[in-house]
Design a protein around this motif. Structure first.
Motif, short mmCIF file in Angstrom:
data_model
loop_
_atom_site.label_atom_id
_atom_site.label_comp_id
_atom_site.label_asym_id
_atom_site.label_seq_id
_atom_site.Cartn_x
_atom_site.Cartn_y
_atom_site.Cartn_z
N ASP A 44 0.84 -1.21 0.00
CA ASP A 44 0.00 0.00 0.00
C ASP A 44 0.87 1.25 0.00
O ASP A 44 0.58 2.23 -0.69
N ILE A 45 1.94 1.21 0.79
CA ILE A 45 2.83 2.39 0.85
C ILE A 45 3.50 2.60 -0.51
O ILE A 45 3.56 3.72 -1.03
N VAL A 46 3.97 1.50 -1.09
CA VAL A 46 4.67 1.62 -2.37
C VAL A 46 3.71 2.11 -3.46
O VAL A 46 4.08 2.92 -4.32
N GLU A 47 2.46 1.63 -3.40
CA GLU A 47 1.48 2.09 -4.39
C GLU A 47 1.19 3.58 -4.23
O GLU A 47 1.07 4.31 -5.20
N ALA A 48 1.10 4.00 -2.97
CA ALA A 48 0.80 5.41 -2.71
C ALA A 48 1.97 6.31 -3.11
O ALA A 48 1.78 7.45 -3.53
N CYS A 49 3.19 5.78 -2.97
CA CYS A 49 4.36 6.60 -3.28
C CYS A 49 5.51 5.68 -3.70
O CYS A 49 6.30 5.23 -2.85
N PRO A 50 5.60 5.38 -5.00
CA PRO A 50 6.58 4.37 -5.45
C PRO A 50 8.02 4.72 -5.09
O PRO A 50 8.85 3.82 -4.93
N GLN A 51 8.33 6.00 -4.95
CA GLN A 51 9.73 6.34 -4.66
C GLN A 51 10.04 6.36 -3.17
O GLN A 51 11.19 6.55 -2.78
N ALA A 52 9.02 6.09 -2.33
CA ALA A 52 9.25 6.15 -0.87
C ALA A 52 9.94 4.89 -0.37
O ALA A 52 9.86 3.82 -0.97
N ILE A 53 10.63 5.06 0.74
CA ILE A 53 11.19 3.91 1.45
C ILE A 53 10.19 3.53 2.54
O ILE A 53 9.97 4.32 3.47
N PRO A 54 9.58 2.35 2.45
CA PRO A 54 8.61 1.98 3.49
C PRO A 54 9.34 1.65 4.79
O PRO A 54 10.38 0.99 4.78
N LYS A 55 8.78 2.13 5.87
CA LYS A 55 9.32 1.79 7.20
C LYS A 55 8.16 1.24 8.02
O LYS A 55 7.18 1.95 8.28
N LEU A 56 8.28 -0.02 8.43
CA LEU A 56 7.20 -0.69 9.13
C LEU A 56 7.72 -1.15 10.48
O LEU A 56 8.67 -1.93 10.55
N VAL A 57 7.11 -0.66 11.52
CA VAL A 57 7.61 -0.95 12.87
C VAL A 57 6.44 -1.40 13.73
O VAL A 57 5.45 -0.68 13.86
N TYR A 58 6.55 -2.60 14.27
CA TYR A 58 5.45 -3.09 15.11
C TYR A 58 6.01 -3.79 16.34
O TYR A 58 7.17 -4.18 16.37
N THR A 59 5.15 -3.91 17.35
CA THR A 59 5.57 -4.58 18.58
C THR A 59 5.40 -6.08 18.43
O THR A 59 4.33 -6.57 18.05
N ALA A 60 6.47 -6.78 18.71
CA ALA A 60 6.41 -8.25 18.72
C ALA A 60 5.99 -8.69 20.12
O ALA A 60 6.64 -8.35 21.10
N GLY A 61 4.90 -9.45 20.19
CA GLY A 61 4.48 -9.98 21.48
C GLY A 61 5.33 -11.18 21.85
O GLY A 61 5.44 -11.55 23.02
N HIS A 62 5.91 -11.79 20.82
CA HIS A 62 6.72 -13.00 20.99
C HIS A 62 7.76 -13.00 19.88
O HIS A 62 7.51 -12.42 18.80
N ILE A 63 8.87 -13.64 20.11
CA ILE A 63 9.91 -13.67 19.07
C ILE A 63 9.35 -14.26 17.77
O ILE A 63 9.79 -13.88 16.67
N ASN A 64 8.36 -15.15 17.88
CA ASN A 64 7.79 -15.73 16.65
C ASN A 64 7.13 -14.67 15.77
O ASN A 64 6.97 -14.87 14.56
N ASP A 65 6.77 -13.52 16.36
CA ASP A 65 6.20 -12.43 15.56
C ASP A 65 7.26 -11.78 14.66
O ASP A 65 6.91 -11.03 13.74
N CYS A 66 8.53 -12.01 14.95
CA CYS A 66 9.59 -11.37 14.14
C CYS A 66 9.73 -11.99 12.75
O CYS A 66 10.30 -11.38 11.85
N PHE A 67 9.25 -13.24 12.59
CA PHE A 67 9.52 -13.91 11.32
C PHE A 67 8.82 -13.22 10.14
O PHE A 67 9.32 -13.27 9.02
N ALA A 68 7.69 -12.56 10.40
CA ALA A 68 7.03 -11.81 9.32
C ALA A 68 7.95 -10.68 8.85
O ALA A 68 8.02 -10.37 7.65
N ALA A 69 8.64 -10.06 9.79
CA ALA A 69 9.59 -8.99 9.43
C ALA A 69 10.76 -9.57 8.64
O ALA A 69 11.19 -9.01 7.62
N PHE A 70 11.27 -10.71 9.09
CA PHE A 70 12.40 -11.34 8.38
C PHE A 70 11.98 -11.70 6.95
O PHE A 70 12.72 -11.46 5.99
N ASP A 71 10.77 -12.28 6.82
CA ASP A 71 10.30 -12.70 5.49
C ASP A 71 10.21 -11.51 4.54
O ASP A 71 10.64 -11.58 3.38
#
Ligand code: NAP
Length: 522
Positions: free
Chosen positions: A144-171
């Motif tokens: 969505d960010i890239v569509e709204a602004c193709p030249q932008a650098i997306p920055k996505l920051v969320y709280t991991a409740g568990h280390i297993n939540d980090c894998f979405a970021a790694f992927d």
């Protein structure tokens, strides 16, 4: 390239300049001027500060004026925040950061794009934050960010409740071509900060010191540089880590990273906070298993996961060291690259007993054969005692287990064919080697000892598995009685040496390990 950035969160320009200079002197490669922290903020103040900081530091600068709803420090109106950003573009900032929630508004987007148009040297970061939980669909949000602004650098920051939540970021970092920043906040998200240079995130953030973090879970600049080998981590780096809960106190990252550095290995060891029990550990290991591109090659495992780690390796059909099986605990997992259908195989070992036996041999000046028929008193019947008793009985020692909870002593004794007694029987003990496997004497309760001093004799050896402090009251009294002494640091170092060998096939410098442990304890 991944920039190691430090957010500057000072309340006035004087302090901001001082923090910026300190950050760059400490190794920051980029600064984020968090103008929302400045009191009495005006666009002119932000523009002037940007110029001054650049003159002093010479590193690229992100200018941010964070909206309170996205974690900002003050309630500055949107018009002011927008003007601060456009002034920063004008004044030559390398990056400005706008929240996606605001950028989506037509007038915000138009204003920022108009400011950026004549300034190709300035890049726009469009950011989204969730301080409570992972995004429902982080991939989609990036799109969505890239569509709204193709030249932008997306920055996505969320709280991991568990280390297993980090894998979405790694992927996401693994899949995305082009610049992107994906980080997880909170203690469970630390791995995402440390692995940004491995996975190609454009920026990772470090706090200037313990007191000045701008997001939960930030690692300090000094830790990044000295403990976590920031300079050497890259796409090819092989990963190792300690799986534990809690993990913050673990000495293992310090000793393994020091030895990797000493041997110039492209390997990195990180703390892995795996909260919960068997299910959470299994999910974590499944996550690792499904992502061979993460290049995890080995793990130290400690409380509370040693038993479940063993179960996991059995479930995966991996190799389990027979004595680890008998102990019922694995403290070392090795991911072996194999010509199997998965291309990898897990192996489980227990280096606690081997480390302890090595320490005993060194301390007593004997070989393993010297333990045969030796009368040994083990005080304690917990996890460490179990590893010791397994190793000692395997070597043929004649072991008696003394424990506060007599039923635990009896159970352990029955499992390994030795004798057991309560702590009240200690004054009458007859042994050539006494081993403390309880936590008695451990910091801060350093005035306690597990064994009455009267039983300590010159013809004995006394081994205290407690390693903090290195010289416990028990060891001081044993030394005074003329007994040989073996400290818990020796066991700790030996088990880590054995792990290092399993991880790398090479021998680490044991003096270096011991010094790192003693330094860390100090
Ligand atoms: P554990 O499984 O919790 O067992 C603790 C043992 O200590 C139990 O036998 C317990 O007796 C006994 N105990 C605790 N407090 C006591 C007290 N106030 N009075 C009498 N007995 C007491 O812990 P663990 O994993 O075996 O670890 C034990 C110690 O080993 C740790 O504290 C640590 O210092 C040391 N350690 C050393 C290394 C190393 O590499 N050097 C590594 C890991 C651990 P009950 O059964 O009656 O509760």
């Amino acid at each position: 390239m991944t920039y190691l950035a430090v957010p500057i969160s000072a309340q006035n320009p004087v302090l901001a300049r001082e923090q910026a200079a300190r950050a760059v002197a400490g190794g920051a490669e980029m600064l984020e001027l968090r103008t929302d922290y400045l009191e009495g903020l005006t666009p002119e103040m932000a523009g002037r500060l940007l110029g001054e900081v650049r003159d002093v530091t010479g590193v690229p600068i992100i200018v941010t004026c964070r909206d309170r709803r996205e974690g900002g420090a003050a309630d500055y109106p949107e018009s002011l925040r927008l003007e601060v950003l456009t002034t920063a573009v004008e004044a030559g900032a390398e990056f400005v950061d706008a929240e996606f929630v605001n950028f989506r508004q037509e007038h915000v987007r138009r204003t920022i794009e108009a400011a950026l148009a004549p300034k190709p040297g300035c890049r726009l970061i469009v950011s989204a934050h969730d301080f409570d939980r992972p995004f429902a669909d982080v991939r989609r949000l990036r799109r969505d960010i890239v569509e709204a602004c193709p030249q932008a650098i997306p920055k996505l920051v969320y709280t991991a409740g568990h280390i297993n939540d980090c894998f979405a970021a790694f992927d996401l970092l693994h899949e995305v071509e082009g610049n992107c920043i994906v980080l997880c906040m909170g203690p469970a998200g630390v791995a995402s900060r440390l692995l940004a240079p491995k996975l190609g995130g454009l920026v990772t953030f470090a706090s200037l010191d313990e007191a000045s973090g701008t997001a939960p879970g930030q690692v300090t600049l000094d830790q990044f540089r000295r403990l976590y080998r920031y300079d050497t981590v890259n796409a090819e780096t092989e990963l190792f880590g300690v799986i534990a809960d809690p993990v913050g106190h673990s000495l293992s990252p310090a000793i393994h990273n020091a030895c990797f550095a000493d041997l110039r290995m492209n390997r990195f060891y990180l703390p892995l906070l795996v909260q919960g029990g068997r299910d959470e550990l299994f999910t974590f290991l499944d996550n690792v298993w499904e992502r061979p591109w993460l290049d995890f090659r080995g793990f130290s495992v400690t409380i509370p996961h040693k038993h479940s780690a063993l179960e996991y390796v059995h479930a995966r059909g991996g190799f389990v060291e027979p004595l680890a099986d008998k102990i019922g605990a694995a403290n070392t997992l090795v991911v072996e690259r194999r010509a199997t259908s998965d291309g990898q195989r897990l192996a489980a070992y227990n280096t606690d007993y081997a480390g302890a036996l090595d320490a005993i041999e060194e301390g007593m000046g004997i070989t393993r054969c010297g333990l045969r028929d030796m009368p040994v008193a083990v005080v304690g019947a917990g996890g460490v005692a179990r590893a010791l008793v397994a190793g000692l009985t395997d070597a043929g020692a004649n072991v008696t287990i003394y424990n506060r909870t007599i039923e635990r002593a009896e159970k352990l004794a029955a499992d390994f064919g030795c004798a057991s007694a309560g702590l009240d029987a200690l004054p009458a003990l007859h042994a050539k080697l006494i081993i403390n496997c309880t936590s008695i004497g451990m910091s801060p309760k350093v005035d306690a000892r597990p064994v009455p001093s009267e039983v300590l004799k010159p013809d004995m050896a006394v081994f205290d598995t407690v390693y903090n402090p290195a010289e416990t009251l028990l060891l001081k009294q044993a030394k005074a009685a003329g007994a040989k002494t073996i400290d818990g640091v020796a066991m700790f170092v030996n088990q880590a040496m054995a792990q290092f060998k399993l991880f790398t096939g090479q021998t680490a410098d044991s003096d270096l390990m011991r010094n790192v442990v003693l330094d860390s304890l100090r």
